[in-house]
Design a protein around this motif. Structure first.
Motif, PDB file in Angstrom:
ATOM      1  N   ASP A  78       0.652  -0.691   0.424  1.00  0.00           N
ATOM      2  CA  ASP A  78      -0.109   0.477   0.039  1.00  0.00           C
ATOM      3  C   ASP A  78       0.885   1.063  -0.301  1.00  0.00           C
ATOM      4  O   ASP A  78       1.512   1.155   0.504  1.00  0.00           O
ATOM      5  CB  ASP A  78      -1.338   0.317   1.580  1.00  0.00           C
ATOM      6  CG  ASP A  78      -2.297   1.196   1.436  1.00  0.00           C
ATOM      7  OD1 ASP A  78      -3.157   0.678   0.315  1.00  0.00           O
ATOM      8  OD2 ASP A  78      -2.180   1.998   1.409  1.00  0.00           O
TER       9      ASP A  78
ATOM     10  N   ASP B 296       0.910   6.105   4.350  1.00  0.00           N
ATOM     11  CA  ASP B 296       1.569   6.290   5.359  1.00  0.00           C
ATOM     12  C   ASP B 296       0.135   5.672   6.132  1.00  0.00           C
ATOM     13  O   ASP B 296      -0.973   6.088   6.574  1.00  0.00           O
ATOM     14  CB  ASP B 296       2.125   7.401   5.843  1.00  0.00           C
ATOM     15  CG  ASP B 296       3.009   6.933   7.253  1.00  0.00           C
ATOM     16  OD1 ASP B 296       2.593   6.560   7.944  1.00  0.00           O
ATOM     17  OD2 ASP B 296       3.656   8.109   7.464  1.00  0.00           O
ATOM     18  N   PRO B 297       0.849   4.143   7.417  1.00  0.00           N
ATOM     19  CA  PRO B 297      -0.360   4.110   7.558  1.00  0.00           C
ATOM     20  C   PRO B 297      -0.864   5.109   9.092  1.00  0.00           C
ATOM     21  O   PRO B 297      -2.181   5.080   9.251  1.00  0.00           O
ATOM     22  CB  PRO B 297      -0.358   2.676   8.964  1.00  0.00           C
ATOM     23  CG  PRO B 297       1.320   2.105   7.681  1.00  0.00           C
ATOM     24  CD  PRO B 297       1.588   3.914   7.596  1.00  0.00           C
TER      25      PRO B 297
ATOM     26  N   SER C 264      -3.286   7.044   7.347  1.00  0.00           N
ATOM     27  CA  SER C 264      -3.988   7.368   7.142  1.00  0.00           C
ATOM     28  C   SER C 264      -6.078   7.198   7.921  1.00  0.00           C
ATOM     29  O   SER C 264      -6.620   6.613   7.811  1.00  0.00           O
ATOM     30  CB  SER C 264      -4.256   5.825   6.158  1.00  0.00           C
ATOM     31  OG  SER C 264      -3.557   4.908   6.969  1.00  0.00           O
TER      32      SER C 264
ATOM     33  N   HIS D 223      -5.754  -2.403  11.041  1.00  0.00           N
ATOM     34  CA  HIS D 223      -4.013  -1.990  11.119  1.00  0.00           C
ATOM     35  C   HIS D 223      -3.493  -2.687  12.257  1.00  0.00           C
ATOM     36  O   HIS D 223      -2.656  -3.132  12.532  1.00  0.00           O
ATOM     37  CB  HIS D 223      -3.444  -0.350  11.264  1.00  0.00           C
ATOM     38  CG  HIS D 223      -3.663   0.005   9.898  1.00  0.00           C
ATOM     39  ND1 HIS D 223      -2.407  -0.849   8.931  1.00  0.00           N
ATOM     40  CD2 HIS D 223      -4.344   0.945   9.242  1.00  0.00           C
ATOM     41  CE1 HIS D 223      -2.746   0.274   7.936  1.00  0.00           C
ATOM     42  NE2 HIS D 223      -3.440   0.768   7.956  1.00  0.00           N
TER      43      HIS D 223
ATOM     44  N   PHE E 117       3.070  -6.101   5.628  1.00  0.00           N
ATOM     45  CA  PHE E 117       1.808  -5.042   4.698  1.00  0.00           C
ATOM     46  C   PHE E 117       3.566  -4.374   4.980  1.00  0.00           C
ATOM     47  O   PHE E 117       4.768  -3.780   5.669  1.00  0.00           O
ATOM     48  CB  PHE E 117       2.059  -4.785   6.613  1.00  0.00           C
ATOM     49  CG  PHE E 117       1.027  -3.502   5.997  1.00  0.00           C
ATOM     50  CD1 PHE E 117      -0.194  -3.640   5.180  1.00  0.00           C
ATOM     51  CD2 PHE E 117       0.994  -1.723   6.108  1.00  0.00           C
ATOM     52  CE1 PHE E 117      -1.015  -2.560   4.936  1.00  0.00           C
ATOM     53  CE2 PHE E 117       0.486  -0.943   6.049  1.00  0.00           C
ATOM     54  CZ  PHE E 117      -0.795  -1.121   4.832  1.00  0.00           C
TER      55      PHE E 117
ATOM     56  N   SER F  46       3.921  -0.722   3.399  1.00  0.00           N
ATOM     57  CA  SER F  46       3.590   0.286   3.358  1.00  0.00           C
ATOM     58  C   SER F  46       4.492   1.085   2.586  1.00  0.00           C
ATOM     59  O   SER F  46       5.796   1.304   2.901  1.00  0.00           O
ATOM     60  CB  SER F  46       3.405   0.744   4.609  1.00  0.00           C
ATOM     61  OG  SER F  46       4.289   1.337   5.144  1.00  0.00           O
ATOM     62  N   ARG F  47       3.897   2.651   2.278  1.00  0.00           N
ATOM     63  CA  ARG F  47       4.746   3.415   1.331  1.00  0.00           C
ATOM     64  C   ARG F  47       5.417   2.938   0.740  1.00  0.00           C
ATOM     65  O   ARG F  47       7.042   4.201   0.083  1.00  0.00           O
ATOM     66  CB  ARG F  47       5.555   4.248   2.493  1.00  0.00           C
ATOM     67  CG  ARG F  47       4.699   4.956   3.776  1.00  0.00           C
ATOM     68  CD  ARG F  47       6.417   5.761   4.676  1.00  0.00           C
ATOM     69  NE  ARG F  47       6.819   4.608   5.315  1.00  0.00           N
ATOM     70  CZ  ARG F  47       5.824   4.034   6.759  1.00  0.00           C
ATOM     71  NH1 ARG F  47       4.915   4.567   7.384  1.00  0.00           N
ATOM     72  NH2 ARG F  47       7.180   3.299   7.157  1.00  0.00           N
TER      73      ARG F  47
END
Length: 402
Positions: free
Chosen positions: A33, A36-37, A40, A115, A126, A128-129
């Motif tokens: 994804d 940035d968790p 989000s 998350h 996961f 991310s970024r």
């Protein structure tokens, strides 16, 4: 090279739900994804709220996500539908003791719970970024080269990136789509009188106006559809003016209101992919279909995709099958095709039907609602649809492990 059973492109609400469901049953996934968790789950990232149907909530319970949402959701005990503020509407109110029709949650709280569950999942990695730079799908498997240089490999790729899915476009899957020429304005409000856990859907010729109950009992989310041409002026109104406009459409039955959060908006449209599978590929959520929020079923359709795809893959893994096998994916496509088509067609028809202006059209609509209100079996069928409990339900939507 990082390897897993499934690569999921898109770590939003549907993509993460699928990954967590797979993890609970021993199937590994790599979730990619670009967001940035931490960003989000911020209130300014997404001010929307969602009515999670009772079957979708049972799935969240079954995969260990619902426990992280305890105390944050507002049960929907009834739904009142009306043509403007005229009498003769329709009320969906399940018998006392039945499950609620759904649970209202802020999207950011669902995302935060997902998350948290993902961090505790041993079979879920996961990423991310970052985003995919190159994707290869062939007879031997799926290989993804990320922009940060990492290489991923799996038997199956799942596209869950949302309405503008790059995976769907790269696979050249045809999509039927159109715009409704409407914009949805999202606003959280407080009001003097308690909402009583009732959701209201008020249809006006220029678009539906929904009042969705939230915690505490004097707080609600407004989803207000207006013509796109009016959106800039409406979004530019002062707080005092927007309060006056909202109170006018509410008719004052919840008393004076006040704004309780930032205002946001998004364009409304429809799209439906011609197929949700390809060579070693499955689409889920908005990557496969996007509908008008008129009945609050958009995210729930995605959750039903996740439940069905998880069951197909877990049962396939137990049999030792290649998870990218065409027959396995065809089972998923057949399972989801009728449900997604019927919900998409129904919401589109409702949008057009309630958009017809004039007193005669309004009288016909009120007459139709009166018939539904008095026809017990039809009304119960519609309540089952709202709960997501019709058709061949995957095990997770029944609250059962696969």
């Amino acid at each position: 090279m990082e390897r897993a059973d499934v690569i999921i492109l898109g770590g939003g609400l549907v993509g993460l739900t699928l990954a967590i469901a797979l993890d609970r049953h021993g199937v590994s996934s790599l979730v990619v994804d670009p967001a940035d968790p931490e960003t989000s789950i911020s209130p300014v990232y997404d001010g929307r709220a969602t009515a999670v149907s009772s079957s979708s909530y049972r799935m969240l319970q079954a995969i260990g996500v619902a426990e992280r949402l305890e105390g944050h959701g507002c049960p929907i005990r009834a739904i009142e539908v009306s043509d403007g503020l005229a009498p003769g509407g329709l009320t969906f109110d399940p018998p006392q003791g039945d499950d609620p029709l759904g649970m209202m949650f802020e999207n950011r709280l669902i995302r935060a719970a997902l998350h948290e569950a993902a961090r505790a999942a041993p079979n879920l990695h996961f990423l991310s970024r970052t985003r995919p730079g190159a994707v290869v799908r062939d007879g031997t498997g799926v290989r993804v080269a990320l922009e940060d240089g990492r290489l991923l490999e799996a038997p199956l790729l799942v596209g869950a990136e949302g309405r503008n899915s790059p995976t769907r476009e790269a696979a050249q899957i045809p999509v039927a789509r159109w715009r409704y020429d409407h914009v949805a304005i999202i606003q959280t409000i407080t009001h003097d009188r308690p909402h009583g856990n009732i959701a209201y859907e008020i249809f006006y010729p220029d678009g539906p106006f929904a009042i969705l109950p939230m915690l505490p009992g004097t707080r609600s989310a407004i989803v207000w559809s207006i013509p796109a041409a009016d959106a800039p002026a409406t979004l530019g109104l002062s707080d005092r003016a927007i309060v006056a406009e909202i109170e006018k459409r509410m008719g004052g039955f919840l008393g004076p209101i006040a704004l309780a959060g930032p205002r946001s908006s998004y364009p409304l449209g429809f799209h439906h992919a011609a197929t949700i599978t390809g060579e070693r590929l499955a689409l889920a959520g908005d990557a496969a279909h996007g509908i008008h929020p008129i009945a609050g079923q958009g995210l729930n359709l995605g959750f039903r995709d996740a439940a069905a795809l998880a069951q197909v893959l877990v049962e396939g893994a137990r049999l030792g099958l290649d998870l990218g096998d065409a027959q396995l994916l065809d089972r998923y496509a057949r399972w989801r095709s009728l449900d997604t088509f019927m919900v998409a067609a129904s919401t589109d028809l409702l949008t057009r039907l309630y958009g017809v202006p004039g007193k005669a059209a309004s009288a016909v609509r009120r007459f139709g609602m009166g018939i539904v209100h008095r026809a017990g079996p039809l009304k119960n069928r519609l309540m089952a649809e709202a709960r997501g409990e019709s058709g061949d339900l995957p095990l997770l939507l029944r609250g059962l492990a696969i």
